[in-house]
Design a protein around this motif. Structure first.
Motif, PDB file in Angstrom:
ATOM      1  N   GLN A  66       1.545   2.926   1.004  1.00  0.00           N
ATOM      2  CA  GLN A  66       0.476   2.022   1.183  1.00  0.00           C
ATOM      3  C   GLN A  66      -0.505   2.218  -0.046  1.00  0.00           C
ATOM      4  O   GLN A  66      -0.871   3.292  -0.728  1.00  0.00           O
ATOM      5  CB  GLN A  66      -0.331   2.528   2.400  1.00  0.00           C
ATOM      6  CG  GLN A  66      -1.683   1.691   2.743  1.00  0.00           C
ATOM      7  CD  GLN A  66      -2.472   1.965   3.825  1.00  0.00           C
ATOM      8  OE1 GLN A  66      -1.995   2.173   4.845  1.00  0.00           O
ATOM      9  NE2 GLN A  66      -3.537   2.489   3.542  1.00  0.00           N
ATOM     10  N   ASN A  67      -0.751   1.105  -0.381  1.00  0.00           N
ATOM     11  CA  ASN A  67      -1.714   0.899  -1.759  1.00  0.00           C
ATOM     12  C   ASN A  67      -2.861  -0.386  -1.402  1.00  0.00           C
ATOM     13  O   ASN A  67      -2.271  -1.278  -1.064  1.00  0.00           O
ATOM     14  CB  ASN A  67      -1.178   0.653  -2.705  1.00  0.00           C
ATOM     15  CG  ASN A  67      -1.833   0.663  -3.957  1.00  0.00           C
ATOM     16  OD1 ASN A  67      -2.878   1.481  -4.142  1.00  0.00           O
ATOM     17  ND2 ASN A  67      -1.766  -0.331  -5.123  1.00  0.00           N
ATOM     18  N   PRO A  68      -4.157  -0.174  -1.289  1.00  0.00           N
ATOM     19  CA  PRO A  68      -4.754   1.108  -1.862  1.00  0.00           C
ATOM     20  C   PRO A  68      -4.697   1.927  -0.438  1.00  0.00           C
ATOM     21  O   PRO A  68      -4.562   1.609   0.603  1.00  0.00           O
ATOM     22  CB  PRO A  68      -6.244   0.668  -2.166  1.00  0.00           C
ATOM     23  CG  PRO A  68      -6.454  -0.516  -1.182  1.00  0.00           C
ATOM     24  CD  PRO A  68      -4.942  -1.194  -1.453  1.00  0.00           C
ATOM     25  N   ALA A  69      -5.181   3.279  -0.888  1.00  0.00           N
ATOM     26  CA  ALA A  69      -5.312   4.267   0.542  1.00  0.00           C
ATOM     27  C   ALA A  69      -6.317   3.994   1.449  1.00  0.00           C
ATOM     28  O   ALA A  69      -7.251   2.994   1.034  1.00  0.00           O
ATOM     29  CB  ALA A  69      -5.433   5.515  -0.152  1.00  0.00           C
TER      30      ALA A  69
END
Length: 222
Positions: free
Chosen positions: A124-127
């Protein structure tokens, strides 16, 4: 034969009494010689006889020796048998004879079987926790992996559940994903104008219409 002393004294006394009665002088002839006091002599003889009779009384009437009664040795030696009291008889209650039924209804043991379709979030991005400005646009990328027991066909999709919506879609159909394979999802968002903490919730649905996996994204607006 030798007479007892007591009898002899009695005979002497009797003789004296008889002499005094028979030999009384017809006429008294005065004499200068002293006369005997016959009464005193009789009294003395009487007292002597009485004393002698009293002293000889136990000898004259000997007491026969006490005769002992022989003891029946058979009776005396026989010990008396003690009386034995027997203890009370205790009745022990019989043990229970209950026997459990050899057959009874068995209920099935439920075994939890994991659902055939399963998934995990690989990337996942961003956290989670990124701080956005009000109205800021941003992208979120998820990589989801097929860890289930079968391949995913082209009828699997993701759908919006609650929270902040994506500006790109609410439902996104997925390509086929084999077991152990991954698929990438990219969504566009616009941060709300009001400061606060927000979350966007999504679900993965199979070809039976069952949502078997949930994922989300958490961020803040300041």
């Amino acid at each position: 034969m030798k007479l007892p002393k007591s009898i002899l004294l009695l005979l002497i006394a009797a003789s004296l009494f008889s002499l005094t009665g028979c030999n009384a002088p017809a006429t008294a002839t005065p004499t200068a010689e002293p006369t005997l006091d016959v009464a005193a002599i009789k009294q003395e003889i009487y007292q002597t006889v009485v004393a002698q009779l009293t002293a000889d009384a136990p000898k004259a009437t000997p007491t026969a020796a006490a005769t002992s009664t022989p003891i029946d040795t058979a009776t005396a030696a026989a010990p008396v048998a003690p009386t034995i009291t027997l203890p009370a008889i205790i009745t022990v209650a019989p043990k229970s004879t209950f026997t459990a039924a050899s057959s009874y209804t068995r209920y099935p043991t439920w075994t939890v079987t994991p659902y055939t379709d399963r998934a995990s979030l690989s990337f996942q991005n961003p956290a989670d926790g990124l701080v956005m400005a009000p109205g800021q646009a941003f992208d979120v990328k998820w990589v989801i992996k097929n860890i289930g027991a079968r391949d995913w066909n082209n009828e699997f999709y993701i759908r919006y559940i609650s929270g902040v919506k994506s500006s790109t879609f609410e439902v996104l159909m997925l390509p086929k994903v084999n077991r152990g394979g991954e698929t990438e999802i990219l969504a566009d968002f616009v941060a709300p104008q009001k400061p606060g903490n927000y979350v966007s919730k999504w679900g993965l649905v199979n070809d039976d219409g069952v949502t078997f996996f949930h994922f989300n994204y958490v961020f803040s607006v300041k």
